[in-house]
Scaffold this active site. Sequence first.
Site, PDB file in Angstrom:
ATOM      1  N   HIS A   1       2.307   4.592   1.076  1.00  0.00           N
ATOM      2  CA  HIS A   1       2.462   5.222   2.387  1.00  0.00           C
ATOM      3  C   HIS A   1       3.104   6.598   2.214  1.00  0.00           C
ATOM      4  O   HIS A   1       4.049   6.941   2.930  1.00  0.00           O
ATOM      5  CB  HIS A   1       3.296   4.336   3.313  1.00  0.00           C
ATOM      6  CG  HIS A   1       2.494   3.264   3.990  1.00  0.00           C
ATOM      7  ND1 HIS A   1       2.134   2.100   3.361  1.00  0.00           N
ATOM      8  CD2 HIS A   1       1.947   3.181   5.238  1.00  0.00           C
ATOM      9  CE1 HIS A   1       1.419   1.349   4.191  1.00  0.00           C
ATOM     10  NE2 HIS A   1       1.298   1.967   5.338  1.00  0.00           N
TER      11      HIS A   1
ATOM     12  N   HIS B   1      -2.677  -4.001   9.112  1.00  0.00           N
ATOM     13  CA  HIS B   1      -3.410  -3.204   8.098  1.00  0.00           C
ATOM     14  C   HIS B   1      -4.869  -3.208   8.541  1.00  0.00           C
ATOM     15  O   HIS B   1      -5.544  -4.249   8.504  1.00  0.00           O
ATOM     16  CB  HIS B   1      -3.222  -3.862   6.725  1.00  0.00           C
ATOM     17  CG  HIS B   1      -3.984  -3.245   5.594  1.00  0.00           C
ATOM     18  ND1 HIS B   1      -3.753  -1.964   5.154  1.00  0.00           N
ATOM     19  CD2 HIS B   1      -4.973  -3.754   4.802  1.00  0.00           C
ATOM     20  CE1 HIS B   1      -4.557  -1.711   4.126  1.00  0.00           C
ATOM     21  NE2 HIS B   1      -5.309  -2.769   3.909  1.00  0.00           N
TER      22      HIS B   1
ATOM     23  N   GLU C   1      -7.744  -2.596   7.549  1.00  0.00           N
ATOM     24  CA  GLU C   1      -8.840  -3.145   6.753  1.00  0.00           C
ATOM     25  C   GLU C   1      -8.898  -4.669   6.777  1.00  0.00           C
ATOM     26  O   GLU C   1      -9.904  -5.264   6.386  1.00  0.00           O
ATOM     27  CB  GLU C   1      -8.696  -2.662   5.292  1.00  0.00           C
ATOM     28  CG  GLU C   1      -8.894  -1.180   5.093  1.00  0.00           C
ATOM     29  CD  GLU C   1      -7.641  -0.334   5.311  1.00  0.00           C
ATOM     30  OE1 GLU C   1      -6.723  -0.806   6.016  1.00  0.00           O
ATOM     31  OE2 GLU C   1      -7.580   0.777   4.788  1.00  0.00           O
TER      32      GLU C   1
ATOM     33  N   GLU D   1       3.529   4.777  12.299  1.00  0.00           N
ATOM     34  CA  GLU D   1       4.163   3.922  11.287  1.00  0.00           C
ATOM     35  C   GLU D   1       5.543   4.447  10.896  1.00  0.00           C
ATOM     36  O   GLU D   1       6.488   3.678  10.700  1.00  0.00           O
ATOM     37  CB  GLU D   1       3.261   3.782  10.051  1.00  0.00           C
ATOM     38  CG  GLU D   1       2.027   2.938  10.328  1.00  0.00           C
ATOM     39  CD  GLU D   1       1.230   2.625   9.067  1.00  0.00           C
ATOM     40  OE1 GLU D   1       0.509   1.626   9.068  1.00  0.00           O
ATOM     41  OE2 GLU D   1       1.329   3.393   8.077  1.00  0.00           O
TER      42      GLU D   1
ATOM     43  N   GLU E   1       0.831  -1.200   0.000  1.00  0.00           N
ATOM     44  CA  GLU E   1       0.000   0.000   0.000  1.00  0.00           C
ATOM     45  C   GLU E   1       0.868   1.254   0.000  1.00  0.00           C
ATOM     46  O   GLU E   1       1.891   1.302   0.676  1.00  0.00           O
ATOM     47  CB  GLU E   1      -0.812  -0.046   1.297  1.00  0.00           C
ATOM     48  CG  GLU E   1      -1.929   0.941   1.420  1.00  0.00           C
ATOM     49  CD  GLU E   1      -2.592   0.827   2.799  1.00  0.00           C
ATOM     50  OE1 GLU E   1      -1.981   0.288   3.737  1.00  0.00           O
ATOM     51  OE2 GLU E   1      -3.735   1.282   2.924  1.00  0.00           O
TER      52      GLU E   1
ATOM     53  N   ASP F   1       3.268  -2.114   5.849  1.00  0.00           N
ATOM     54  CA  ASP F   1       2.390  -2.892   6.720  1.00  0.00           C
ATOM     55  C   ASP F   1       2.912  -4.305   6.972  1.00  0.00           C
ATOM     56  O   ASP F   1       2.853  -4.810   8.103  1.00  0.00           O
ATOM     57  CB  ASP F   1       0.971  -2.953   6.127  1.00  0.00           C
ATOM     58  CG  ASP F   1       0.270  -1.605   6.217  1.00  0.00           C
ATOM     59  OD1 ASP F   1       0.861  -0.644   6.727  1.00  0.00           O
ATOM     60  OD2 ASP F   1      -0.884  -1.513   5.760  1.00  0.00           O
TER      61      ASP F   1
ATOM     62  N   HIS G   1      -2.411   6.308   9.343  1.00  0.00           N
ATOM     63  CA  HIS G   1      -1.825   5.757   8.121  1.00  0.00           C
ATOM     64  C   HIS G   1      -0.691   6.654   7.620  1.00  0.00           C
ATOM     65  O   HIS G   1      -0.926   7.796   7.240  1.00  0.00           O
ATOM     66  CB  HIS G   1      -2.892   5.604   7.034  1.00  0.00           C
ATOM     67  CG  HIS G   1      -2.321   5.126   5.737  1.00  0.00           C
ATOM     68  ND1 HIS G   1      -1.915   3.825   5.542  1.00  0.00           N
ATOM     69  CD2 HIS G   1      -2.059   5.773   4.586  1.00  0.00           C
ATOM     70  CE1 HIS G   1      -1.439   3.704   4.320  1.00  0.00           C
ATOM     71  NE2 HIS G   1      -1.499   4.862   3.727  1.00  0.00           N
TER      72      HIS G   1
END
Lengths: 257, 257, 257, 257, 257, 257
Positions: free
Chosen positions: B36, B120, B122, B182, B34, B45, B177
């Site tokens: 970032h 992650h 989701e 992170e 994904e 992630d 995010h």
Amino acid sequence: MPANTVFMEEMDAFTYRSILDRNPIVFVPVGAFEQHGPHMAMCVDAALTKQMAAAVAERVNGIVAAPIIYGYKSQQRSGGGFHLSGTTSLSAATLIGIVKEIVLNLAEDGARRIVFMNGHYENYQFVFEGVDLALHDLKLSGTDDVKIMLMSYWDFVDDETIDRLYPEGFTGWDLEHAGVMETSLMLLFYPDLVNMDKVVIEPPATMPKYDILPINPDYTPASGCLSCAAAASAEKGRILRDVATEHMVGAVLDEFE
Amino acid sequence: MPANTVFMEEMDAFTYRSILDRNPIVFVPVGAFEQHGPHMAMCVDAALTKQMAAAVAERVNGIVAAPIIYGYKSQQRSGGGFHLSGTTSLSAATLIGIVKEIVLNLAEDGARRIVFMNGHYENYQFVFEGVDLALHDLKLSGTDDVKIMLMSYWDFVDDETIDRLYPEGFTGWDLEHAGVMETSLMLLFYPDLVNMDKVVIEPPATMPKYDILPINPDYTPASGCLSCAAAASAEKGRILRDVATEHMVGAVLDEFE
Amino acid sequence: MPANTVFMEEMDAFTYRSILDRNPIVFVPVGAFEQHGPHMAMCVDAALTKQMAAAVAERVNGIVAAPIIYGYKSQQRSGGGFHLSGTTSLSAATLIGIVKEIVLNLAEDGARRIVFMNGHYENYQFVFEGVDLALHDLKLSGTDDVKIMLMSYWDFVDDETIDRLYPEGFTGWDLEHAGVMETSLMLLFYPDLVNMDKVVIEPPATMPKYDILPINPDYTPASGCLSCAAAASAEKGRILRDVATEHMVGAVLDEFE
Amino acid sequence: MPANTVFMEEMDAFTYRSILDRNPIVFVPVGAFEQHGPHMAMCVDAALTKQMAAAVAERVNGIVAAPIIYGYKSQQRSGGGFHLSGTTSLSAATLIGIVKEIVLNLAEDGARRIVFMNGHYENYQFVFEGVDLALHDLKLSGTDDVKIMLMSYWDFVDDETIDRLYPEGFTGWDLEHAGVMETSLMLLFYPDLVNMDKVVIEPPATMPKYDILPINPDYTPASGCLSCAAAASAEKGRILRDVATEHMVGAVLDEFE
Amino acid sequence: MPANTVFMEEMDAFTYRSILDRNPIVFVPVGAFEQHGPHMAMCVDAALTKQMAAAVAERVNGIVAAPIIYGYKSQQRSGGGFHLSGTTSLSAATLIGIVKEIVLNLAEDGARRIVFMNGHYENYQFVFEGVDLALHDLKLSGTDDVKIMLMSYWDFVDDETIDRLYPEGFTGWDLEHAGVMETSLMLLFYPDLVNMDKVVIEPPATMPKYDILPINPDYTPASGCLSCAAAASAEKGRILRDVATEHMVGAVLDEFE
Amino acid sequence: MPANTVFMEEMDAFTYRSILDRNPIVFVPVGAFEQHGPHMAMCVDAALTKQMAAAVAERVNGIVAAPIIYGYKSQQRSGGGFHLSGTTSLSAATLIGIVKEIVLNLAEDGARRIVFMNGHYENYQFVFEGVDLALHDLKLSGTDDVKIMLMSYWDFVDDETIDRLYPEGFTGWDLEHAGVMETSLMLLFYPDLVNMDKVVIEPPATMPKYDILPINPDYTPASGCLSCAAAASAEKGRILRDVATEHMVGAVLDEFE
């Protein structure tokens, strides 16, 4: 961040997008998580294929997607069998789904030239199905300019090299599971994940011309290796990499340029 | 091969089998591929969760399976959205399949204590479904002693630490995010995959209380980050890792010992 | 037949078609069939959501489709757990299928503005997937003007109202299962399906920060309620409905007008 | 809460559990959401079947689960066709999934005697498949004492009653879509959802002995009704209900007692 | 190779392609592999349907695809039940898949007029679903001129013929499993696969108005036949073939010319 | 009915059941429907495999199930490609389903020794998956004594025979599509379905070491044959059959007796 890396995993999204603008060839390594005897780590199939893909990608100005780490069930005649503890496999449906969805995502990003490089014998047909389903879906959406190659890297080692590296005779790629080729490449790319002291000296496995299910464990050597890796070396790994890379680069350029 | 590694990817199968004999806790990191933002690589992630799982595994004498590298579709309110180029996602069905099949394989190997560590947002519900389907299947086969925990590592950062690390106020894990958490953890674990010079200075995204599909790109900042990472540091990463690890170790031992 | 009903279930097809001609917002309530303690009927999630959807639909000249009555598996931290007898749940695949197919049918009828209103915490991600799959299919067929909102009605109760209705502190929507909010709304809409005499007086459940599967029944109070409903009242139900409706109407009009 | 209700939707979970202890027959109504001409609401199939199931359940001390509201695609020869706006249908896979999962949930709760009562001609084979798949799964888990009946309520109207209610001749249950039977039962159970003034006077539809796909709309009368409901009455509804109930009670008791 | 064969199985691909150029009607026989009593081979449903399709195809200048040999689960009231040894059946999902994929392949070849001729009562709804899914897929790809008929050949035997062939009364097509019709047609087409000496003399089965699962074997006669074939003859087979063919030819021409 | 036939299609159910009592080896031929050049009918793969299976079955007192007539998508390097008109193929999911369900049905009948004999190169991996899924299901139900062999008949032609039949060199079984082997066997078993006058004289196809999707039609000879069949003869067919049968009988007896 690493400059000029071919690995999408190491790129930020903005760099990736600017690379996509020049329509690169995108390589997707397809591996497996599988026992490879007492002398090698279980990551072999994904780890090697990632490196082989990088070797080709560097030559054709391409990039390498994150590998598919888990693959189809290990079969006895090419990987010792999925009954062996450590081997962690996906079903056909799931592997097909992963391949299909990666194609759709890459195509949505704008990729039009994709190569699935396979490193686990058993995967091939399921990768084929996933790619075909994705292309069907893309065709429905009016996208018909995505072209995809499917290959297994060992198919690009030529006969001359085989003769040279296997002076005592070559028993076929299927029996090369955890044998000279994979071990040599691991010695080249990941020497820390090989322990040549643990190589079991034994004749190549004698496999029947058919499969039996449930698997009969007696057909697989206790080592889990289908041929002996004792003759492996980093130098042979280098030769294998160079030869296969050379031929893969040729094939890729033939198709895409 | 690396002695005492917790990573199954670096173990040979025989070592793995001997470890399995002592019924270790097996951690499965679940990541995603994904975007970032411009300042971090796309592997965040999976890469972070692998390290967080290792941090806990080391403390409880556990091991870490190969990560699930691709995850569920990025949603706008927690990952910017799957419309963003670079983000490469799986469908629900495929992610559920991967989780289910990994459980079945590990259980077949003899694992009885498994932790799915999610990185992650989701993914969670699909991991839950995959685990439940696997346990249903195991129950049918008479195996009813496999116990599985599902967790997201950020849920183990306590309020005190949040107050300390976010002195100007914390906007919630969903907006983290590519934000301070992170980025700090990446600075700790993979400093080469972060470029703090590219951090975009901007206020946290204002997201609606609902989802819109097809995604309305206007709701996502152009950076793809939902909050600003400028305050990130390796030191904060260390604190986050230590606090979360401490609490995860506690939870894991509570459940499994 | 009832004049001016918002419920598609009570309309004849010809009336429906004439309404569709003016491009109404179509609300699809998504519920579940789930234990809600000894003091409420098991239909709560579908029944309430149907009413909340109607309250919004009436304000925006919309209509309400027949509800999705069965939902995803109740999870322990938000619904007590699917192990509790009475709770009757669908798998991810089936719920995704229902959502996808309802979207395709409504779009075929001509609906272009659809709201999935969720009333069961666990459903959300699967509704998201179903909607996304349907929109992918519609895009393939050249239909790209269908816009869909996904929301859970409780997310539209504002902090001020929470402070007012929960003077002793609010423990989060997840623990509101069969608690003050749901019970108050049931007292407002379906007083016959509530028996306040049977409300169990107990402190809110203390749930871990993770899930355990198979479910450990000890974590769920014997009542099946995650917080105490004793403070519920029809008046609070009225306030909750009015506040949430007001904010949902605002959001819906923002997106669709 | 309603005392002695047969409807699970109106029961709390504790009441349900105490009823389950006496091994009741559990009826699952299977309907559809489908146009029923200009004179009836679109909920007919689920609404009527719920009432018919209740009528039988009351006689055999059984209970009625929440109905399956959406059913299989309306076919032209029995429902006018799925092309008609308003008709909102599920695929085979999804309907099979719903049925299967309801069986598994009820069996998990302890139900051992289940009746699927069908109210939409097109559903039957898919209900059969769902039940068979569930029983296969239950057998694998060692549960082999669940017995399930599948029926369509109209099959229990006897020839004598047909002769009496259709003095000018009976054209078959398939053409009864929105005709005398369904309209009479709606007049009995839900008079507010019928408007006899809107009944279209027309001869029964003449349908071919085959299906054509894509549907040829010309074969369906503009009204969407396959036979004329003008002769419907609440009294006929009462007779139909009583006769069918009587025979269904007999069949259910024959099988289960 | 056989000149002018209607069977695609006997054609080479070049002949097939030249026939496709004139847009022939393509018939797909759908059978089953199922016990048919002690007096007939188990191939009846596929074998007969193939011949009936050929009889029609010859009259309309059409061709006959390779039959679908395995069909849906035999149900007790129309085939004796899938519990009977020898009966080898497919699930709904698999049969739907076969039908869908055959349609897509034929359409890709250029076929625009297709008839699925069914010879196993239980198949019909699944053939319908497969055809509908295929047409949906074709529509997405912009192909909207494929027209498909679905029929069961026995529906084209007219009442007059029934009266003539069943002078003692006709009990319905469902009970004709291995009875006079199928046996007469087998005597006509495949006399070697019938042994009239083994016909069991017994009254027609008395079946309930519902299904019970798991199947109660007591409801099926020990012979597996649902009505007695003693009155069968090749001459009746000829009449049945001729009458049904005549009406099918009429229907096919009505729709396609 | 034919006495002592090995074909289940020609047996009545009672005969089948009495044979099953002696635990015969059951052979399932797996074919495909595929173009085989201008000189052969499209049924080759299923038709030949059925005969080869019969040849082995007769020698081991086994029986032959109805063949799987449609197979997996023809791939360019072994069958010319699925883009060729006439080739009618199934998806992976559907073929896996057919195989799985046939195994479950045969096992339910009591079969414990099953051989899937493959006659279409592309099928193998999907047959493997179907068998494995079926065995998993059987294991759950407590049936663990079913043993299944998977083989492709050409793998049992020994090198000596190859040297004898291909004096000018053998290019591999993959290029044997519609070449000497298949044509010779067709001349032996089905001479009416071969027309040697139509054999195209051309050198063997030169195929790349990879697949390209969408298929590039230029790689396939216009004939659809991958090698020239001109040297085929019924006598060679007899030799091929006898040699392969001999070795298959040996393998089957080794495993099963």
